[in-house]
Design an enzyme around this catalytic site. Structure first.
Site, PDB file in Angstrom:
ATOM      1  N   LYS A  58       0.860  -1.311  -0.017  1.00  0.00           N
ATOM      2  CA  LYS A  58      -0.016  -0.135  -0.013  1.00  0.00           C
ATOM      3  C   LYS A  58       0.874   1.336  -0.020  1.00  0.00           C
ATOM      4  O   LYS A  58       1.972   1.392   0.647  1.00  0.00           O
ATOM      5  CB  LYS A  58      -0.924  -0.170   1.291  1.00  0.00           C
ATOM      6  N   SER A  89      -9.046   1.739   3.180  1.00  0.00           N
ATOM      7  CA  SER A  89      -8.334   2.411   2.464  1.00  0.00           C
ATOM      8  C   SER A  89      -7.075   1.622   1.642  1.00  0.00           C
ATOM      9  O   SER A  89      -6.452   2.429   0.500  1.00  0.00           O
ATOM     10  CB  SER A  89      -7.301   3.437   3.375  1.00  0.00           C
ATOM     11  N   SER A 147      -9.646  -0.979   6.869  1.00  0.00           N
ATOM     12  CA  SER A 147      -9.008  -0.781   5.693  1.00  0.00           C
ATOM     13  C   SER A 147      -8.360  -1.760   5.136  1.00  0.00           C
ATOM     14  O   SER A 147      -7.885  -2.020   4.220  1.00  0.00           O
ATOM     15  CB  SER A 147      -7.751   0.490   6.146  1.00  0.00           C
TER      16      SER A 147
END
Ligand code: NAG
Ligand code: NAG
Length: 532
Positions: free
Chosen positions: A131, A206, A230
């Site tokens: 990420k 996210s 997330s």
């Protein structure tokens, strides 16, 4: 002399009309987005793309497969489908190829036997994505914030360093929501990510780029972080596995933004992957010394576990109703566990679950030592400069001039209103303590709790704006500090992934991870997109 009243009214109306037209234009632009002929990404034809991380590592160290062939297969797949999903936002192909060649060269020298290789480098040669919010040396460190567009990481986040040391080869970094604070992964640097099962649908957030990249077979293993879902929401919307570990097990260092002092313990870094058998080996590597807090070596006898289930939060006004498809999927799991496993399964009604959202806000309102408040979102958006003015940014956004996304502006506008005063804080802190006690006592060291990962399957793009509170289905377990694995359960009639959260008592991650492997075996786990 002031203009006459009617003139002023006219002027005001004109301005209002201009503003409205701007707003409509902006909304239309936002909803337009790129159009694709295909609805999903194509299926996988290369067999190397259909192996777990530990299987690939085994083939590589046995010299049955060349590491460069594995990395190249992934690069080819990414070039094929990443333009559709926009999951990976910066490639790391050249370095990855070099690293793959040096793995092959080292193996050709036959310096170590297979057992040594496995022990030293359990993920030798396995493609990895990270990420963007996690630092990977030489890659952007922006979290999707335009002001940080040129920030480059000088070193690796702790978990990234640990995975590299275990032999994994980073092939790229993946999209996230702006400052990781929304459940649609879209920002003004990298644009929006699309769901591989239906490009018109969200990937979640996210860690959304990670979710869709893994689901589209563009990567083997991935790193995410989770303070409200997330890891689990993107894992659910994209039909893969995601584990939010018990708090304090996996180091968070080296991500941006970091949670506040009092929140850090609830922010959990964890593994995301397509195949359940990768979860435990990944967690072992990512936790470093923290692994001692878990009992991953304990043998789990699934038949002797106590299963509890609840089909929704009991009726909160803020959240959508849980879709029938998801309730049916859960019932199937319950029936399967009862009949095939013969384990004890009990339906429960935890009344306080309906305060899930409030418990999450309570967690986020907690002050650190000496009453230190967590960093304000308006400050984070201002990126160490002046805090932004949310109202001004909203006006600019309507005219298409803001560098911020609308969920961020909305959150900045509501930030102070969402914080609890002393009285409310006390009230919901008491609810949290009571629900925590109830769950911990119910689960003990041999119980797992089955609960929906989200009230709906992946909605269409922008729909999250109309359902801002639904994330509380995952967020409540951050507030409660419990380990959770999101497990995929096949696809619904429209081809979108179904799934479920498996929750255990504190530091009983081994239970949820064992159930994840069982559910994969029983229900098929990840399904390749574009198959139907
Ligand atoms: C990434 O950015 C953050 C915030 O500006 C900074 O504190 C951190 O040192 C940066 N990380 C690296 C590895 O460059
Ligand atoms: C769809 C989209 O906006 N993709 C962008 C993702 O990020 C890279 C790197 O900044 C851009 O080149 C792409 O255009």
């Amino acid at each position: 002399m002031a203009p006459p009243l009617t003139a002023r009214v006219q002027l005001l109306l004109l301005r209002a009309a201009g503003f409205l037209i701007g707003l409509i234009g902006q909304v239309a632009r936002a909803f337009g987005g790129p159009k694709f002929h295909a609805r999903t990404t194509g299926p996988v034809s290369e067999p190397l793309l259909l192996l777990s991380g530990i299987q690939l590592a085994k083939l590589i160290r046995q010299r049955k497969v060349k590491c460069i062939d594995v990395v190249q297969a992934y690069i080819n797949r990414i070039k094929d489908v990443n333009p559709m999903i926009n999951g990976i936002v910066k490639y790391r192909f050249e370095e990855a190829r070099k690293e793959a060649h040096s793995v092959d060269e080292r193996l050709a020298e036959k310096l170590e036997d297979e057992a040594t290789l496995e022990k030293k480098w359990p993920f030798l040669g396995v493609p990895l994505t990270v990420k963007e919010a996690f630092q990977l040396q030489g890659m952007p460190n922006s979290s999707g914030l335009v002001n940080r567009r040129d920030a480059i990481s000088k070193s690796d986040a702790t978990v990234v360093a640990l995975l590299k040391e275990a032999g994994a080869i980073p092939i790229g970094i993946t999209n996230c929501s702006e400052l990781c604070m929304w459940y649609e992964s879209s920002n003004k640097i990298y644009g929006r990510s699309n769901n591989p099962y239906d490009l018109q649908h969200i990937v979640g957030g996210s860690s959304g780029g990670e979710g869709c990249t893994l689901a589209a077979a563009c990567s083997v293993i991935g790193v995410g972080s989770d303070i409200g879902g997330s890891i689990r929401m993107p894992a659910f919307f994209n039909g893969i596995f995601g584990h939010k570990p018990s708090p304090g097990v996996v180091p968070n260092q080296g991500q941006f933004p970091m949670a506040g002092e009092a929140q850090e313990i609830f922010q959990c870094t964890g593994p995301m992957c397509r195949y359940a058998e990768d979860l435990i080996p990944m967690l072992r590597v990512m936790a470093g010394p923290g692994i001692k807090k878990l009992k991953l070596d304990a043998k789990v006898h699934l038949r002797h576990l106590k299963f509890y289930w609840m089909e929704h939060d009991g009726g909160s006004l803020l959240m959508s109703k849980v879709e029938q498809d998801l309730i049916l999927a859960q019932r199937k799991v319950v029936a399967h566990i009862e009949s095939m496993l013969g384990a004890s399964v009990q339906h429960v009604k935890l009344k306080q679950m309906k305060y899930s959202f409030q418990l999450w806000i309570t967690m986020m309102s907690t002050k650190g030592h000496d009453g230190k408040e967590p960093m304000k979102f308006v400050d984070l958006l201002g990126d160490h400069g002046k805090p932004i003015s949310p109202l001004w940014e909203l006006i600019k956004w309507c005219l298409g001039l803001s560098v911020y996304t609308i969920p961020s502006i909305g959150l900045a506008l509501l930030e102070e209103k969402l914080k609890y005063n002393k009285e409310k804080y006390k009230k919901f802190k008491a609810v949290e303590e009571s629900l925590h006690k109830e769950l911990v006592e119910m689960l003990g060291d041999d119980g797992v709790f089955l609960y929906p990962s989200h009230p709906t399957v992946a909605p269409k793009h922008h729909v999250p704006l109309t359902r801002p509170f639904n994330f509380a289905y995952t967020g409540v377990f951050n507030a409660l500090g419990l380990p959770v694995t999101q497990c995929p359960l096949g696809l619904n009639a429209k081809g979108l992934p179904l799934g479920i959260q498996v929750v255990a008592g504190p530091f009983n991650d081994h239970l949820t991870l064992a159930v994840a492997q069982y559910l994969e075996k029983s229900f098929g786990g990840w399904v390749c997109p574009g198959k139907i």
